[in-house]
Design an enzyme around this catalytic site. Sequence first.
Site, PDB file in Angstrom:
ATOM      1  N   GLY A   1       2.275   6.160   7.562  1.00  0.00           N
ATOM      2  CA  GLY A   1       2.322   5.760   8.585  1.00  0.00           C
ATOM      3  C   GLY A   1       0.844   5.665   8.793  1.00  0.00           C
TER       4      GLY A   1
ATOM      5  N   GLU B   1       3.465  12.617   3.882  1.00  0.00           N
ATOM      6  CA  GLU B   1       3.771  11.309   2.272  1.00  0.00           C
ATOM      7  C   GLU B   1       3.299  10.078   2.157  1.00  0.00           C
ATOM      8  OE1 GLU B   1       8.624  12.710   2.247  1.00  0.00           O
ATOM      9  OE2 GLU B   1       8.065  10.842   3.599  1.00  0.00           O
TER      10      GLU B   1
ATOM     11  N   GLY C   1       1.350   6.368   1.818  1.00  0.00           N
ATOM     12  CA  GLY C   1       1.381   5.197   0.564  1.00  0.00           C
ATOM     13  C   GLY C   1       0.150   4.017   0.972  1.00  0.00           C
ATOM     14  N   ARG C   2       0.119   3.526   2.023  1.00  0.00           N
ATOM     15  CA  ARG C   2      -0.680   1.967   1.826  1.00  0.00           C
ATOM     16  C   ARG C   2      -1.644   2.695   2.443  1.00  0.00           C
ATOM     17  NH1 ARG C   2       1.595  -1.819   5.170  1.00  0.00           N
ATOM     18  NH2 ARG C   2       2.814  -0.707   6.523  1.00  0.00           N
TER      19      ARG C   2
ATOM     20  N   CYS D   1       9.994 -23.980  -3.493  1.00  0.00           N
ATOM     21  CA  CYS D   1      10.943 -25.056  -2.906  1.00  0.00           C
ATOM     22  C   CYS D   1      11.591 -25.059  -1.453  1.00  0.00           C
ATOM     23  CB  CYS D   1      11.909 -25.786  -3.727  1.00  0.00           C
ATOM     24  SG  CYS D   1      11.380 -26.169  -5.827  1.00  0.00           S
TER      25      CYS D   1
ATOM     26  N   TYR E   1       2.519  -2.956  -0.442  1.00  0.00           N
ATOM     27  CA  TYR E   1       4.035  -3.504  -0.504  1.00  0.00           C
ATOM     28  C   TYR E   1       3.107  -5.314  -0.399  1.00  0.00           C
ATOM     29  CZ  TYR E   1       4.981   0.853   2.126  1.00  0.00           C
ATOM     30  OH  TYR E   1       5.432   2.327   2.058  1.00  0.00           O
TER      31      TYR E   1
END
Length: 372
Positions: free
Chosen positions: A218, A247, A249-250, A323, A352
Site C-alpha cells: 500500500g 507485500e 508492488g507499486r 472506437c 498497474y
Amino acid sequence: MPNWDELLHDKDEGVYIYDLTALKERAKSLSVSRHRIFYAVKANSDSRVLKTLMPFVDGFEVASRGEIEKVRMLSHDVPIIFGGPVKTQEDLKYAIEHGVTSFNVESLFELDELQTFCMEKDCHLTIQLRINLADIKNDATLKMAGVTQFGLPEEDFIKAVELIQSSNNMELSGFHFHAMSNNMDVKNHLAYVRTACDFVKRHQQLLPPEPVINVGGGFGIDYQQEKTFDMVHFMRQAEEMPLLTFEIGRWLTGPVGYYAARVYDIKQMHGQNFVLPNGGTYHFRFPKAWFHQHPFLVIKQKQKRSRRKTLQQVNAVIAGKLCTPNDVFGPAYYFEDIATDDLIVFKFAGAYGREISHLEFLSHAKPEILYI
C-alpha cells in the site's frame, strides 16, 4: 532519464519502457531491512521485472494461477504467498501442485478446499488468516479494509481457527492484513501497522511463538509529483516492531516504467482540443481508471509527414485510437507546445499499467516492451 530519441526514434505505436537499473536500485534499498519483503506480482508481472527483483526479495505474492506460472517459470522453489478473495478448487489445486505452501486465507470455503487437498496429497500448509481491521485511519487512494469484500467476517474468524487447529495438515502461522493502497501518509501507515501488531498480540495464544505478521503493502506514489512516501523513515520506525512481512508492488515498479506513443493527429471538435496518439487506454488504462492528469513529457520530433498540426499553450484531451469516446487518458491536459509526430511519454507507468489494460479490445497490436 532515458534517451528518448534513441529509444523511440523508429517507434510509431505505443510502447512500454522499463528501467531495470532503476528497479534494481529501489529493490536494493529495501533488501537491507530485517523484515521480509515479498513482491506483489499484480503490480507488474513482466518476466524481466520479476527476474530483476528475485535476488533482492524473500519471495513473491500472487493472486492467480497465471501469476504462479510466471514465477515458477523463473524459479521452482522461490517462496510464494497465494492471496486473493476468491480461490477456486482448481486455483488451490494448481498452487499446491506447483509448490505453494503459504496461503492468505479469506474464506471458510477456501479452508474446506485446502483441508481436502492436504489430506489427498499428504502435504503441509501454513495459513495466514486475512483480518479486515475496522476504522483504519488513512487517506489512501483505495481503502482495502473496513466495509469491503476482503478478509474473514468476524463471525467466521473463530470457526476458521478451529478448522485449522483440528487439521494435521494445516498450521495457523499468523495473520494477514492489507488496509490501503497508494497511501502517502507515513504516520498513518505506521499507526496501521501498530494496530495490526496489537491484534496479533491479543490473539497470541492461537499462534506460534514467532507468528507471521503480514501487513501487505500500500505504499504510495504521488502521481501529481508534489510529495513522496518517505520509505527510509518508515522502515527506520518499523525496525522497532516485531518481524513483519510486506507485500510491496507499486512503490517498487511504478516509478521505473513509462508508456510512450507518437501523436498521429490533432483535432478541434466543437471547441474542444484533442491530441490523438497512436495508442490508447487499451495499452495504458491507468489514467482513465483513476481519471486524473497523469504526469507526462512531450518529446519534440522532426516532422515525418507533409501535413502538420500544432497546439500551443492550450488544454487538450488525450484520446486514443479505440472506437469509443471513453478512450481518453483522464481529463484535459495543458500543453505548452505539441505537434503531430511528437512523442507523449507518460511517467510512473511501471505498476498497474499494462497489467490492468484491456489489451484485446478491437484486436489492436499489443504494446512492445523495451528495457533499459
